[in-house]
Each structure stands twice: as structure tokens, then as C-alpha cells.
Scaffold this motif. Structure first.
Motif, PDB file in Angstrom:
ATOM      1  N   ILE A   1      12.829   7.692  -8.248  1.00 56.52           N
ATOM      2  CA  ILE A   1      12.148   8.007  -6.984  1.00 56.52           C
ATOM      3  C   ILE A   1      12.572   6.996  -5.913  1.00 56.52           C
ATOM      4  O   ILE A   1      12.929   7.370  -4.802  1.00 56.52           O
ATOM      5  CB  ILE A   1      10.609   8.010  -7.164  1.00 56.52           C
ATOM      6  CG1 ILE A   1      10.193   9.058  -8.198  1.00 56.52           C
ATOM      7  CG2 ILE A   1       9.913   8.265  -5.828  1.00 56.52           C
ATOM      8  CD1 ILE A   1       8.758   8.964  -8.668  1.00 56.52           C
ATOM      9  N   ALA A   2      12.575   5.712  -6.292  1.00 51.85           N
ATOM     10  CA  ALA A   2      12.977   4.670  -5.348  1.00 51.85           C
ATOM     11  C   ALA A   2      14.405   4.912  -4.870  1.00 51.85           C
ATOM     12  O   ALA A   2      14.712   4.739  -3.684  1.00 51.85           O
ATOM     13  CB  ALA A   2      12.863   3.287  -6.001  1.00 51.85           C
TER      14      ALA A   2
ATOM     15  N   ALA B   1       6.646   0.261  -3.795  1.00 54.59           N
ATOM     16  CA  ALA B   1       5.221   0.626  -3.731  1.00 54.59           C
ATOM     17  C   ALA B   1       5.062   2.133  -3.526  1.00 54.59           C
ATOM     18  O   ALA B   1       4.234   2.771  -4.181  1.00 54.59           O
ATOM     19  CB  ALA B   1       4.534  -0.149  -2.600  1.00 54.59           C
ATOM     20  N   VAL B   2       5.884   2.709  -2.648  1.00 58.58           N
ATOM     21  CA  VAL B   2       5.724   4.132  -2.371  1.00 58.58           C
ATOM     22  C   VAL B   2       6.245   4.960  -3.552  1.00 58.58           C
ATOM     23  O   VAL B   2       5.675   6.009  -3.879  1.00 58.58           O
ATOM     24  CB  VAL B   2       6.379   4.531  -1.024  1.00 58.58           C
ATOM     25  CG1 VAL B   2       7.879   4.637  -1.116  1.00 58.58           C
ATOM     26  CG2 VAL B   2       5.803   5.844  -0.512  1.00 58.58           C
ATOM     27  N   ALA B   3       7.269   4.469  -4.244  1.00 56.71           N
ATOM     28  CA  ALA B   3       7.781   5.177  -5.419  1.00 56.71           C
ATOM     29  C   ALA B   3       6.724   5.185  -6.522  1.00 56.71           C
ATOM     30  O   ALA B   3       6.488   6.209  -7.170  1.00 56.71           O
ATOM     31  CB  ALA B   3       9.078   4.536  -5.913  1.00 56.71           C
TER      32      ALA B   3
ATOM     33  N   ASP C   1       0.816  -1.208   0.000  1.00 55.46           N
ATOM     34  CA  ASP C   1       0.000   0.000   0.000  1.00 55.46           C
ATOM     35  C   ASP C   1       0.858   1.271   0.000  1.00 55.46           C
ATOM     36  O   ASP C   1       1.171   1.834   1.035  1.00 55.46           O
ATOM     37  CB  ASP C   1      -0.945  -0.031   1.206  1.00 55.46           C
ATOM     38  CG  ASP C   1      -2.046   1.012   1.048  1.00 55.46           C
ATOM     39  OD1 ASP C   1      -1.910   1.886   0.167  1.00 55.46           O
ATOM     40  OD2 ASP C   1      -3.024   0.953   1.795  1.00 55.46           O
ATOM     41  N   GLY C   2       1.225   1.694  -1.202  1.00 55.44           N
ATOM     42  CA  GLY C   2       2.069   2.870  -1.344  1.00 55.44           C
ATOM     43  C   GLY C   2       1.477   4.111  -0.715  1.00 55.44           C
ATOM     44  O   GLY C   2       2.191   4.939  -0.152  1.00 55.44           O
ATOM     45  N   LYS C   3       0.159   4.229  -0.784  1.00 55.20           N
ATOM     46  CA  LYS C   3      -0.495   5.408  -0.234  1.00 55.20           C
ATOM     47  C   LYS C   3      -0.319   5.493   1.283  1.00 55.20           C
ATOM     48  O   LYS C   3      -0.022   6.548   1.824  1.00 55.20           O
ATOM     49  CB  LYS C   3      -1.981   5.387  -0.596  1.00 55.20           C
ATOM     50  CG  LYS C   3      -2.656   6.681  -0.239  1.00 55.20           C
ATOM     51  CD  LYS C   3      -4.098   6.716  -0.700  1.00 55.20           C
ATOM     52  CE  LYS C   3      -4.687   8.058  -0.306  1.00 55.20           C
ATOM     53  NZ  LYS C   3      -6.076   8.193  -0.753  1.00 55.20           N
ATOM     54  N   ALA C   4      -0.502   4.351   1.948  1.00 56.61           N
ATOM     55  CA  ALA C   4      -0.339   4.322   3.406  1.00 56.61           C
ATOM     56  C   ALA C   4       1.108   4.615   3.792  1.00 56.61           C
ATOM     57  O   ALA C   4       1.368   5.345   4.753  1.00 56.61           O
ATOM     58  CB  ALA C   4      -0.774   2.961   3.950  1.00 56.61           C
ATOM     59  N   ILE C   5       2.047   4.076   3.024  1.00 54.47           N
ATOM     60  CA  ILE C   5       3.460   4.326   3.308  1.00 54.47           C
ATOM     61  C   ILE C   5       3.765   5.802   3.088  1.00 54.47           C
ATOM     62  O   ILE C   5       4.440   6.435   3.895  1.00 54.47           O
ATOM     63  CB  ILE C   5       4.372   3.439   2.425  1.00 54.47           C
ATOM     64  CG1 ILE C   5       4.085   1.959   2.679  1.00 54.47           C
ATOM     65  CG2 ILE C   5       5.851   3.728   2.707  1.00 54.47           C
ATOM     66  CD1 ILE C   5       4.666   1.029   1.624  1.00 54.47           C
TER      67      ILE C   5
END
Ligand code: HEC
Length: 104
Positions: free
Chosen positions: A71-72, A95-97, A26-30
Motif C-alpha cells: 500500500i505504501a 501511517a496512511v498505509a 494520524d493515518g485517518k486524517a491523512i
């Protein structure tokens, strides 16, 4: 007795497993917990942050042109004034990238 205990433990374990798998991706939560304090909840930093640390909004062309890999790398290795973001596994960084890339 034995049977009822087991019937409670098994669903709980399944829920836990499903929950942790879901969070890892869950990239959004991270983003909310690891990036939003500097980059703002939607990718636009607060005026103070933007001025003090030189953070560009994700709508900026130079941010838009970054690849997910770039980004990563900024997250893992840091970039300029941004320190590496600690406490993320590789899949979480990916995921967050990927999520960061969707911010406009
Ligand atoms: C402590 C504040 C802080 C946190 C937390 C933070 N950043 Fe940054 N970020 C910065 C600053 C400051 C810059 C500008 C760096 C510079 O150009 O000197 C930046 C720049 C960036 C850039 C642009 C890099 C480039 O190549 O120009 C990306 C992408 C980025 N951050 C992603 C993230 C992501 C994703 C997270 C969360 C996992 C995150 N940041 C967390 C402060 C932060």
C-alpha cells in the motif's frame, strides 16, 4: 510584564509541538485529506469513481491481501491509474498505509 508573556508563549509552543507530532501519525486524517476523494470516506469508492477509474473497495479480496508495504508503495510510486500521492513524508505514508489496511 516579562514573566506573563513567557508564561503564555511556553504553553502555546508545547501545544503546537504536541499537535504536529500527533498529526504526523494520524493515518485517518491523512486518508481523509489525501485518499478519500477517490477511495471514498470509508474505503468504498463512489459508483462513479469505481466505474470511471476502476477503483476497488477495500472489502475486495485483492485489496485485503495487500500488505502495508505494498500500500505504501502504491502511495509513493503510484500503481496503474493511480498517480503517486504527493506531499506526504515517509512516516505519513506509513501511517496512511497502516490505516488503509484497517479499512474493510
Ligand atoms: C486521484 C484519485 C486517487 C487518489 C487521491 C488515491 N488513489 Fe489509490 N487508487 C486510485 C485508482 C484509480 C486505483 C486503481 C489503480 C489501478 O488498478 O489501475 C487506486 C488503487 C489503490 C490501491 C491498490 C493498489 C494495488 O496494488 O492494487 C491502494 C492500496 C491505494 N490506491 C491506496 C491509496 C491511498 C492510501 C491513497 C491516499 C494516500 C490513495 N490511494 C489515493 C486512485 C486514487
Amino acid at each position: 510584564m516579562k514573566k506573563s508573556l513567557r508564561s503564555r508563549i511556553v504553553p502555546a509552543a508545547v501545544l503546537l509541538l504536541a499537535g504536529s507530532m500527533c498529526f504526523a501519525e494520524d493515518g485517518k486524517a491523512i486518508y481523509s485529506s489525501k485518499c478519500a476523494m477517490c477511495h471514498g470516506p470509508t474505503g468504498t469508492p463512489s459508483a462513479t469513481m469505481a466505474k470511471m477509474m476502476g477503483i476497488k473497495p477495500t472489502s475486495d479480496p485483492s485489496m485485503q491481501s495487500l500488505t502495508v508495504a505494498e500500500i505504501a508503495s502504491a502511495v509513493k510510486n503510484g500503481k496503474g491509474k493511480m498517480k503517486p500521492v504527493a506531499g506526504l513524508t515517509d512516516p505519513q505514508v506509513q501511517a496512511v498505509a497502516a490505516y488503509f489496511k484497517t479499512l474493510k
